[in-house]
Design a protein around this motif. Sequence first.
Motif, PDB file in Angstrom:
ATOM      1  N   ASP A  30       0.707  -1.251  -0.083  1.00 32.02           N
ATOM      2  CA  ASP A  30      -0.060  -0.044   0.015  1.00 32.02           C
ATOM      3  C   ASP A  30       0.827   1.364   0.036  1.00 32.02           C
ATOM      4  O   ASP A  30       0.578   2.127  -0.618  1.00 32.02           O
ATOM      5  N   VAL A  31       1.995   1.327   0.727  1.00 33.56           N
ATOM      6  CA  VAL A  31       2.765   2.373   0.694  1.00 33.56           C
ATOM      7  C   VAL A  31       3.388   2.622  -0.576  1.00 33.56           C
ATOM      8  O   VAL A  31       3.820   3.573  -1.012  1.00 33.56           O
ATOM      9  N   LEU A  32       3.889   1.431  -1.311  1.00 33.21           N
ATOM     10  CA  LEU A  32       4.612   1.706  -2.562  1.00 33.21           C
ATOM     11  C   LEU A  32       3.738   1.970  -3.473  1.00 33.21           C
ATOM     12  O   LEU A  32       3.901   3.032  -4.424  1.00 33.21           O
ATOM     13  N   ARG A  33       2.193   1.754  -3.467  1.00 32.75           N
ATOM     14  CA  ARG A  33       1.264   2.363  -4.484  1.00 32.75           C
ATOM     15  C   ARG A  33       0.861   3.559  -4.015  1.00 32.75           C
ATOM     16  O   ARG A  33       0.909   4.234  -5.331  1.00 32.75           O
ATOM     17  N   SER A  34       0.912   3.982  -2.972  1.00 31.33           N
ATOM     18  CA  SER A  34       0.657   5.387  -2.719  1.00 31.33           C
ATOM     19  C   SER A  34       1.676   6.260  -3.256  1.00 31.33           C
ATOM     20  O   SER A  34       1.660   7.431  -3.760  1.00 31.33           O
ATOM     21  N   ILE A  35       2.998   5.886  -3.074  1.00 30.33           N
ATOM     22  CA  ILE A  35       4.201   6.549  -3.597  1.00 30.33           C
ATOM     23  C   ILE A  35       4.126   6.659  -5.213  1.00 30.33           C
ATOM     24  O   ILE A  35       4.460   7.786  -5.812  1.00 30.33           O
ATOM     25  N   ARG A  44      11.005   7.448  -8.487  1.00 31.46           N
ATOM     26  CA  ARG A  44      10.452   6.878  -9.922  1.00 31.46           C
ATOM     27  C   ARG A  44      10.884   5.426 -10.182  1.00 31.46           C
ATOM     28  O   ARG A  44      10.111   4.553 -11.072  1.00 31.46           O
ATOM     29  N   GLU A  45      11.900   5.024  -9.368  1.00 33.32           N
ATOM     30  CA  GLU A  45      12.015   3.694  -9.325  1.00 33.32           C
ATOM     31  C   GLU A  45      11.145   2.853  -8.753  1.00 33.32           C
ATOM     32  O   GLU A  45      10.870   1.673  -9.245  1.00 33.32           O
ATOM     33  N   ILE A  46      10.464   3.179  -7.632  1.00 32.25           N
ATOM     34  CA  ILE A  46       9.279   2.549  -7.006  1.00 32.25           C
ATOM     35  C   ILE A  46       8.053   2.196  -8.273  1.00 32.25           C
ATOM     36  O   ILE A  46       7.137   1.311  -8.440  1.00 32.25           O
ATOM     37  N   SER A  47       7.912   3.545  -8.910  1.00 32.12           N
ATOM     38  CA  SER A  47       6.916   3.633  -9.866  1.00 32.12           C
ATOM     39  C   SER A  47       7.129   2.428 -10.898  1.00 32.12           C
ATOM     40  O   SER A  47       6.208   2.042 -11.411  1.00 32.12           O
TER      41      SER A  47
END
Length: 523
Positions: free
Chosen positions: A383-388, A484-487
């Motif tokens: 959820d944290v990664l999706r929000s970022i 950007r890497e997470i996206s």
Amino acid sequence: MRFCSYGRKSVYSDHSDSIDNQSRMCREYVDLKFSGKIDSYVEYSDEDFTGANTNRPGLKNMLSDIQLGLYDVLVVYQLDRLSRDVRDFANIYAMLEDCNVMFVSIKENIDTATPIGRAMMYVTVVFAQMERETIASRVTDNMIGLAKKGYWVGGNPPDGYIRARIVVNGKQHCTIEPDPEGVSYVQWIFSTFLNNHYSLQNMETEFRKQGIRTRRGAFFSTTQLHSILTSPYCVAATPEIYDYFSEKGCQMDPDSPREKWNGSVGVMVYGRTTERNKKHQKQPPEKWLVCLGVHKPFISADQWLEVQARFSRNKFDKTMKYDIPLLKGVLRCSCGSIMCASRKKKKEGVSTWYYCLRRMRQGRDVCDRKQIKSDVLDEKVLDVLRSIDKDHALIHQFVKEEHPLSAAPDPQKILSKIHLCEQKISRLASSLALAENSPAQKYILSEMEHLDVELQALKREYHLALSANKLRSASVRSAESKAREISKTIEQFDSFSASERNQIIRDIVKECTWDGERLFLVL
């Protein structure tokens, strides 16, 4: 100019110059040679670290700050304090050249501004590496010589033994002798393992159920049990034991031929492990040197060989039956322990849970954190990664702010103060020309000296503020790059295998802690 110095205390010698002495001599050199040009001066050091590699926290921090452009000059007391390895030093110096950082080594009087200075620098490093390798080789040869004579060459004694001093030909040597309490402890573990036909995992589980603990009060782990049951020092040195090690491919000492292995002494093995970067690593059997000891054994050859044979029969396929949990190797309990994964078979399938390893081994008195279903915590992280992914600005909530905006003053305000101070000095200089040979001259000179001290302090403050701004900008760029890497990753996350997803999380997440109610995340 902005200076930094580096000092290191070698792990190999107790006679090298102390960190304090190195720092003092570096500072005195800079004060003498660069008087009036010092805008800032920062010291870095590593205590009890070898120069054989660059795996040193102080060195890493310094090189990172140099790459950020924080310094103009690097000063060391002696060249080998920075590195004793030619390749490592060449890489460091290449980085210094790329960053336009001047390098000074006090003891060798090296000036990198000249070709001969650079040549002498590399020659000095070559000899430093040769000296380190020569010392290491001499120490190893000495250790091997002592081991061949059956003496204990250092480190903690094996389970069941204590260290003891003996005198041979007028010289003191270290050996090991049986400790009655420790002997009973090890013999009981051997007999329990054999009589109950345990595997290591079964033995660990049964000991925990029965409340059986180590001599230090903790629950046994499979690693501890395996270490005790495979220790070669306690077994009687018989011809059968000689054949066992010989068949494993070990180096058998020529001065301890098979006919001398009559069971009267124990076995001495040198080189089972090696220490690299302060971590012990097990070496393959072909690097072990096996010889006769001078200590007494307390485990029979038949019993010891039966245990080793049991391990050979108990080998199993380590291929994982189930997918790797998302946070395996990343998640920690708030007590500091790593959290492992366990699985429970139910009618609807297999469910995975995270549990505190310390609680499992040492009991709920040490940690009262209960296990938690893996799906719950995995989903929180996702959820944290999706929000970022949706809002990159949220990344700043999950990265450590090492250089907050309020940590340093505004460089522009300091620059304004510098200009104002310079104007005052200029006006006083004009007044001084008019007041020559008058009583006011000494007061004008005194005020100019006071303003000059203030000006130098402001310039140092200005350079520090600029450096702090560079660090903050680098932190912001790093956070944005991570967002950007997470996206990019989250878009294709479901297409990766479980092991690939776990590796992605290992790369992205720095800290992940569960306190029983909340999950703390640092990216």
